[in-house]
Design a protein around this motif. Structure first.
Motif, PDB file in Angstrom:
ATOM      1  N   GLN A 187       1.631  16.906  25.135  1.00  0.00           N
ATOM      2  CA  GLN A 187       1.655  16.477  23.741  1.00  0.00           C
ATOM      3  C   GLN A 187       2.912  15.659  23.443  1.00  0.00           C
ATOM      4  O   GLN A 187       2.840  14.632  22.746  1.00  0.00           O
ATOM      5  CB  GLN A 187       1.604  17.700  22.820  1.00  0.00           C
ATOM      6  CG  GLN A 187       0.221  18.321  22.685  1.00  0.00           C
ATOM      7  CD  GLN A 187       0.224  19.462  21.688  1.00  0.00           C
ATOM      8  OE1 GLN A 187       0.740  20.551  21.982  1.00  0.00           O
ATOM      9  NE2 GLN A 187      -0.338  19.222  20.530  1.00  0.00           N
ATOM     10  N   ASP A 188       4.053  16.108  23.960  1.00  0.00           N
ATOM     11  CA  ASP A 188       5.298  15.360  23.742  1.00  0.00           C
ATOM     12  C   ASP A 188       5.226  13.966  24.361  1.00  0.00           C
ATOM     13  O   ASP A 188       5.679  12.979  23.759  1.00  0.00           O
ATOM     14  CB  ASP A 188       6.481  16.134  24.326  1.00  0.00           C
ATOM     15  CG  ASP A 188       6.731  17.449  23.595  1.00  0.00           C
ATOM     16  OD1 ASP A 188       6.288  17.574  22.434  1.00  0.00           O
ATOM     17  OD2 ASP A 188       7.351  18.357  24.196  1.00  0.00           O
ATOM     18  N   GLU A 189       4.645  13.860  25.562  1.00  0.00           N
ATOM     19  CA  GLU A 189       4.540  12.560  26.219  1.00  0.00           C
ATOM     20  C   GLU A 189       3.587  11.636  25.471  1.00  0.00           C
ATOM     21  O   GLU A 189       3.817  10.422  25.384  1.00  0.00           O
ATOM     22  CB  GLU A 189       4.058  12.758  27.662  1.00  0.00           C
ATOM     23  CG  GLU A 189       5.095  13.435  28.555  1.00  0.00           C
ATOM     24  CD  GLU A 189       4.585  13.645  29.970  1.00  0.00           C
ATOM     25  OE1 GLU A 189       3.391  13.344  30.205  1.00  0.00           O
ATOM     26  OE2 GLU A 189       5.356  14.102  30.822  1.00  0.00           O
ATOM     27  N   ILE A 190       2.519  12.218  24.927  1.00  0.00           N
ATOM     28  CA  ILE A 190       1.587  11.409  24.134  1.00  0.00           C
ATOM     29  C   ILE A 190       2.279  10.854  22.899  1.00  0.00           C
ATOM     30  O   ILE A 190       2.102   9.681  22.533  1.00  0.00           O
ATOM     31  CB  ILE A 190       0.351  12.235  23.748  1.00  0.00           C
ATOM     32  CG1 ILE A 190      -0.485  12.555  24.994  1.00  0.00           C
ATOM     33  CG2 ILE A 190      -0.508  11.492  22.721  1.00  0.00           C
ATOM     34  CD1 ILE A 190      -1.651  13.483  24.727  1.00  0.00           C
ATOM     35  N   MET A 216      -5.533  18.396  22.908  1.00  0.00           N
ATOM     36  CA  MET A 216      -4.531  19.170  23.635  1.00  0.00           C
ATOM     37  C   MET A 216      -3.934  20.256  22.742  1.00  0.00           C
ATOM     38  O   MET A 216      -3.677  21.383  23.196  1.00  0.00           O
ATOM     39  CB  MET A 216      -3.438  18.239  24.134  1.00  0.00           C
ATOM     40  CG  MET A 216      -2.428  18.903  25.066  1.00  0.00           C
ATOM     41  SD  MET A 216      -3.204  19.564  26.559  1.00  0.00           S
ATOM     42  CE  MET A 216      -3.764  18.023  27.327  1.00  0.00           C
ATOM     43  N   ALA A 217      -3.739  19.951  21.460  1.00  0.00           N
ATOM     44  CA  ALA A 217      -3.208  20.951  20.534  1.00  0.00           C
ATOM     45  C   ALA A 217      -4.187  22.120  20.380  1.00  0.00           C
ATOM     46  O   ALA A 217      -3.781  23.292  20.332  1.00  0.00           O
ATOM     47  CB  ALA A 217      -2.929  20.314  19.180  1.00  0.00           C
ATOM     48  N   LEU A 268      -4.298   3.630  20.058  1.00  0.00           N
ATOM     49  CA  LEU A 268      -3.640   4.668  19.264  1.00  0.00           C
ATOM     50  C   LEU A 268      -4.634   5.729  18.804  1.00  0.00           C
ATOM     51  O   LEU A 268      -4.313   6.923  18.769  1.00  0.00           O
ATOM     52  CB  LEU A 268      -2.929   4.034  18.064  1.00  0.00           C
ATOM     53  CG  LEU A 268      -1.675   3.216  18.379  1.00  0.00           C
ATOM     54  CD1 LEU A 268      -1.164   2.517  17.132  1.00  0.00           C
ATOM     55  CD2 LEU A 268      -0.584   4.098  18.979  1.00  0.00           C
ATOM     56  N   ASP A 269      -5.835   5.302  18.443  1.00  0.00           N
ATOM     57  CA  ASP A 269      -6.862   6.264  18.020  1.00  0.00           C
ATOM     58  C   ASP A 269      -7.249   7.188  19.179  1.00  0.00           C
ATOM     59  O   ASP A 269      -7.409   8.410  19.002  1.00  0.00           O
ATOM     60  CB  ASP A 269      -8.101   5.521  17.506  1.00  0.00           C
ATOM     61  CG  ASP A 269      -7.837   4.817  16.176  1.00  0.00           C
ATOM     62  OD1 ASP A 269      -6.862   5.207  15.497  1.00  0.00           O
ATOM     63  OD2 ASP A 269      -8.599   3.896  15.843  1.00  0.00           O
ATOM     64  N   ILE A 270      -7.401   6.613  20.375  1.00  0.00           N
ATOM     65  CA  ILE A 270      -7.756   7.422  21.545  1.00  0.00           C
ATOM     66  C   ILE A 270      -6.650   8.422  21.866  1.00  0.00           C
ATOM     67  O   ILE A 270      -6.911   9.603  22.134  1.00  0.00           O
ATOM     68  CB  ILE A 270      -8.032   6.505  22.758  1.00  0.00           C
ATOM     69  CG1 ILE A 270      -9.293   5.674  22.514  1.00  0.00           C
ATOM     70  CG2 ILE A 270      -8.183   7.335  24.036  1.00  0.00           C
ATOM     71  CD1 ILE A 270      -9.545   4.628  23.578  1.00  0.00           C
ATOM     72  N   MET A 271      -5.405   7.954  21.833  1.00  0.00           N
ATOM     73  CA  MET A 271      -4.275   8.845  22.129  1.00  0.00           C
ATOM     74  C   MET A 271      -4.150   9.931  21.079  1.00  0.00           C
ATOM     75  O   MET A 271      -3.788  11.075  21.387  1.00  0.00           O
ATOM     76  CB  MET A 271      -2.987   8.022  22.234  1.00  0.00           C
ATOM     77  CG  MET A 271      -2.992   7.023  23.380  1.00  0.00           C
ATOM     78  SD  MET A 271      -1.520   5.980  23.419  1.00  0.00           S
ATOM     79  CE  MET A 271      -0.291   7.195  23.870  1.00  0.00           C
ATOM     80  N   ASP A 272      -4.441   9.606  19.845  1.00  0.00           N
ATOM     81  CA  ASP A 272      -4.389  10.618  18.785  1.00  0.00           C
ATOM     82  C   ASP A 272      -5.461  11.679  18.999  1.00  0.00           C
ATOM     83  O   ASP A 272      -5.215  12.883  18.788  1.00  0.00           O
ATOM     84  CB  ASP A 272      -4.576   9.932  17.427  1.00  0.00           C
ATOM     85  CG  ASP A 272      -4.395  10.896  16.272  1.00  0.00           C
ATOM     86  OD1 ASP A 272      -3.315  11.503  16.169  1.00  0.00           O
ATOM     87  OD2 ASP A 272      -5.337  11.058  15.473  1.00  0.00           O
ATOM     88  N   ILE A 306       0.285  26.611  29.009  1.00  0.00           N
ATOM     89  CA  ILE A 306       0.762  26.320  27.655  1.00  0.00           C
ATOM     90  C   ILE A 306       1.934  25.346  27.695  1.00  0.00           C
ATOM     91  O   ILE A 306       1.991  24.367  26.928  1.00  0.00           O
ATOM     92  CB  ILE A 306       1.155  27.629  26.940  1.00  0.00           C
ATOM     93  CG1 ILE A 306      -0.080  28.487  26.666  1.00  0.00           C
ATOM     94  CG2 ILE A 306       1.882  27.325  25.634  1.00  0.00           C
ATOM     95  CD1 ILE A 306       0.233  29.845  26.075  1.00  0.00           C
ATOM     96  N   GLU A 307       2.870  25.581  28.605  1.00  0.00           N
ATOM     97  CA  GLU A 307       4.029  24.696  28.720  1.00  0.00           C
ATOM     98  C   GLU A 307       3.602  23.286  29.143  1.00  0.00           C
ATOM     99  O   GLU A 307       4.135  22.286  28.639  1.00  0.00           O
ATOM    100  CB  GLU A 307       5.011  25.269  29.738  1.00  0.00           C
ATOM    101  CG  GLU A 307       5.674  26.569  29.271  1.00  0.00           C
ATOM    102  CD  GLU A 307       6.558  27.181  30.347  1.00  0.00           C
ATOM    103  OE1 GLU A 307       6.573  26.628  31.478  1.00  0.00           O
ATOM    104  OE2 GLU A 307       7.220  28.202  30.076  1.00  0.00           O
ATOM    105  N   SER A 308       2.633  23.203  30.053  1.00  0.00           N
ATOM    106  CA  SER A 308       2.132  21.898  30.484  1.00  0.00           C
ATOM    107  C   SER A 308       1.444  21.168  29.327  1.00  0.00           C
ATOM    108  O   SER A 308       1.620  19.955  29.148  1.00  0.00           O
ATOM    109  CB  SER A 308       1.153  22.070  31.644  1.00  0.00           C
ATOM    110  OG  SER A 308       0.622  20.829  32.040  1.00  0.00           O
TER     111      SER A 308
END
Length: 227
Positions: free
Chosen positions: A148-151, A89-90, A79-83, A141-143
């Motif tokens: 981010q949504d998938e994460i 990405m943001a 979870l830390d890595i994904m965060d 940007i869309e990608s």
């Protein structure tokens, strides 16, 4: 094979040759095991005793505790890595949006120049290039936003890992409660050292360690004294 042996073999005919080949094959077969199963197993290949002994290696509750602990630690690390990936990405999306603002300004500038000076091809060509870059940046940007949504979806799914851990812990608690209950259920008021010695075998068993009359009378007297 010497010349004399060859001459003797030729004199005896093919029958002697067949017998010699047969003896050679039997000699080889005696030295070679028929299959791999004849090879003795090493110490590492000894069959494991079942059921396994109640040692540190086979304690059920202890192993379940290790599973829940390691599962929680690994889930936290993931979870830390994904965060961190989501945060990176943001930042990338935010920088791309700044690039987009610059390209929009360039597009507006070259649009005015190409309209005011239509005979200058450079302005028109630069306008086309700016439009192409705007399309590429927009796709990036869309990608990034989709990633981010998938994460976030993956992080939500990882929450089930904690639910599974809680289920295992509940099973552990039930097992521990059953163990305590069974211990209380079979608990006696007499210490084992003070109990009347009884044999582990009775008449009819193929064993000489039988309960004799004195043991039976002592056992009856014990139960009678408890009434």
């Amino acid at each position: 094979m010497t010349q004399e042996e060859l001459d003797a073999l030729m004199a005896g005919g093919l029958d002697d040759l067949d017998e010699a080949e047969l003896e050679a094959e039997e000699s080889v077969s005696e030295k070679t095991p028929e299959n791999n199963t004849d090879i003795e197993k090493g110490e590492d290949e000894k069959e494991e005793v079942y059921p396994p002994p109640a040692d540190e290696k086979h304690k059920v509750v202890a192993q379940l505790d290790e599973v829940t602990k390691e599962s929680e630690e690994k889930a936290t690390q993931i979870l830390d890595i994904m965060d961190n990936i989501s945060a990176s990405m943001a930042d990338a999306v935010e920088e791309l949006q700044d690039v987009m603002k610059f390209l929009e300004h360039e597009k507006e500038l070259f649009t005015k120049l190409s309209e005011k000076f239509p005979h200058i091809k450079t302005f028109k060509e630069e306008l086309n290039r700016v439009n192409e870059m705007i399309e590429k940046v927009q796709k990036a940007i869309e990608s990034g936003e989709a990633t981010q949504d998938e994460i976030m979806m993956a992080m939500d799914i990882m929450q089930y890992q904690d639910i599974h851990r809680q289920k295992i812990e509940r099973v552990i608690n039930i097992m521990r409660a059953l163990i305590k209950y069974m211990n209380r259920l079979f608990e006696g008021k007499i210490d084992d050292s003070q109990r009347v010695k009884s044999a582990t075998h009775i008449t009819g068993d193929e064993n000489d360690e039988l309960v004799d009359e004195d043991d039976i009378e002592a056992l009856i007297a014990q139960f009678g004294g408890g009434n």
